[in-house]
Design a protein around this motif. Sequence first.
Motif, PDB file in Angstrom:
ATOM      1  N   UNK A   4       0.828  -1.206   0.000  1.00  0.00           N
ATOM      2  CA  UNK A   4       0.000   0.000   0.000  1.00  0.00           C
ATOM      3  C   UNK A   4       0.862   1.256   0.000  1.00  0.00           C
ATOM      4  N   UNK A   5       1.934   1.242   0.794  1.00  0.00           N
ATOM      5  CA  UNK A   5       2.838   2.395   0.846  1.00  0.00           C
ATOM      6  C   UNK A   5       3.529   2.604  -0.495  1.00  0.00           C
ATOM      7  N   UNK A   6       3.956   1.525  -1.116  1.00  0.00           N
ATOM      8  CA  UNK A   6       4.603   1.626  -2.431  1.00  0.00           C
ATOM      9  C   UNK A   6       3.632   2.162  -3.475  1.00  0.00           C
ATOM     10  N   UNK A   7       2.414   1.639  -3.463  1.00  0.00           N
ATOM     11  CA  UNK A   7       1.425   2.082  -4.436  1.00  0.00           C
ATOM     12  C   UNK A   7       1.124   3.565  -4.276  1.00  0.00           C
ATOM     13  N   UNK A   8       1.039   4.027  -3.033  1.00  0.00           N
ATOM     14  CA  UNK A   8       0.812   5.464  -2.790  1.00  0.00           C
ATOM     15  C   UNK A   8       1.936   6.297  -3.404  1.00  0.00           C
ATOM     16  N   UNK A   9       3.170   5.819  -3.264  1.00  0.00           N
ATOM     17  CA  UNK A   9       4.323   6.534  -3.843  1.00  0.00           C
ATOM     18  C   UNK A   9       4.246   6.541  -5.363  1.00  0.00           C
ATOM     19  N   UNK A  10       3.903   5.395  -5.943  1.00  0.00           N
ATOM     20  CA  UNK A  10       3.797   5.303  -7.401  1.00  0.00           C
ATOM     21  C   UNK A  10       2.760   6.288  -7.938  1.00  0.00           C
ATOM     22  N   UNK A  30       9.595 -10.646  -0.407  1.00  0.00           N
ATOM     23  CA  UNK A  30       9.660  -9.769  -1.570  1.00  0.00           C
ATOM     24  C   UNK A  30       8.931 -10.366  -2.762  1.00  0.00           C
ATOM     25  N   UNK A  31       8.960 -11.682  -2.882  1.00  0.00           N
ATOM     26  CA  UNK A  31       8.199 -12.334  -3.949  1.00  0.00           C
ATOM     27  C   UNK A  31       6.716 -12.004  -3.812  1.00  0.00           C
ATOM     28  N   UNK A  32       6.228 -12.029  -2.571  1.00  0.00           N
ATOM     29  CA  UNK A  32       4.817 -11.724  -2.318  1.00  0.00           C
ATOM     30  C   UNK A  32       4.505 -10.262  -2.628  1.00  0.00           C
ATOM     31  N   UNK A  33       5.433  -9.353  -2.284  1.00  0.00           N
ATOM     32  CA  UNK A  33       5.251  -7.929  -2.565  1.00  0.00           C
ATOM     33  C   UNK A  33       5.127  -7.700  -4.072  1.00  0.00           C
ATOM     34  N   UNK A  39      -0.661  -7.476  -9.281  1.00  0.00           N
ATOM     35  CA  UNK A  39      -2.111  -7.638  -9.234  1.00  0.00           C
ATOM     36  C   UNK A  39      -2.833  -6.298  -9.124  1.00  0.00           C
ATOM     37  N   UNK A  40      -2.133  -5.288  -8.564  1.00  0.00           N
ATOM     38  CA  UNK A  40      -2.744  -3.977  -8.371  1.00  0.00           C
ATOM     39  C   UNK A  40      -2.800  -3.168  -9.662  1.00  0.00           C
ATOM     40  N   UNK A  41      -1.836  -3.370 -10.549  1.00  0.00           N
ATOM     41  CA  UNK A  41      -1.723  -2.559 -11.757  1.00  0.00           C
ATOM     42  C   UNK A  41      -2.048  -3.377 -13.008  1.00  0.00           C
ATOM     43  N   UNK A  42      -2.497  -2.722 -14.057  1.00  0.00           N
ATOM     44  CA  UNK A  42      -2.808  -3.425 -15.308  1.00  0.00           C
ATOM     45  C   UNK A  42      -1.549  -4.066 -15.892  1.00  0.00           C
TER      46      UNK A  42
END
Length: 204
Positions: A4-10, A30-33, A39-42
Amino acid sequence: MLVAALMDCFYELNIDRKLSTLTLDNCSTNDAVVEDILNELPSASFMLRGSLFHMRCCARVLNLIVQDGLSVIGQAIARIRESVAYWSASPKREQKFVEASHQEGIESTKKLALDYKTCWNSTYLMLETAFIYKDMFFRLKLRQPQYRCLPTEEKWELAEQVCSKLKIFYVATNLFSGTKYSTSNIYFPKFCEIRIAGSDVGMV
């Protein structure tokens, strides 16, 4: 939470559709991340639909290779480590070692330093310094009966052979860990150097 934190930064930096790779250590977390981010992005946002998105850290890959190699000479390193620990255990012993070195005409000002067992580059530096004083360890054995952890000549030779090859890994790891220049353009030539050096001695 990390995803979630990474996605907010992106999103904040407006780079969510400009991502090519993400460099991380090779571990299950990290594999899970990476999987969650994909899965979050197209999938169309990624090169080759994300098949090359997770790039393993070069420094981490080198670390795994070196740790595997060091396990082969574990006993030799342990014996040298014991010797370094003995002569750096107290100021009195350190002084005796320095005085004996001066008497033998050894001009190096490097001090014996014990390594951190989990940090191979510190093991390399410990060995590199110990080799400078190799003859001193043998001579001090004659003068100090309590010193009983002197490595055999065979263990010294084995450790020296491996250590001579560790230098290229040490230099490469320092380059890969740089923060003031691009590192993506230097990993391939360095890995080629390591591969060639290994072939010369039949390591790979």
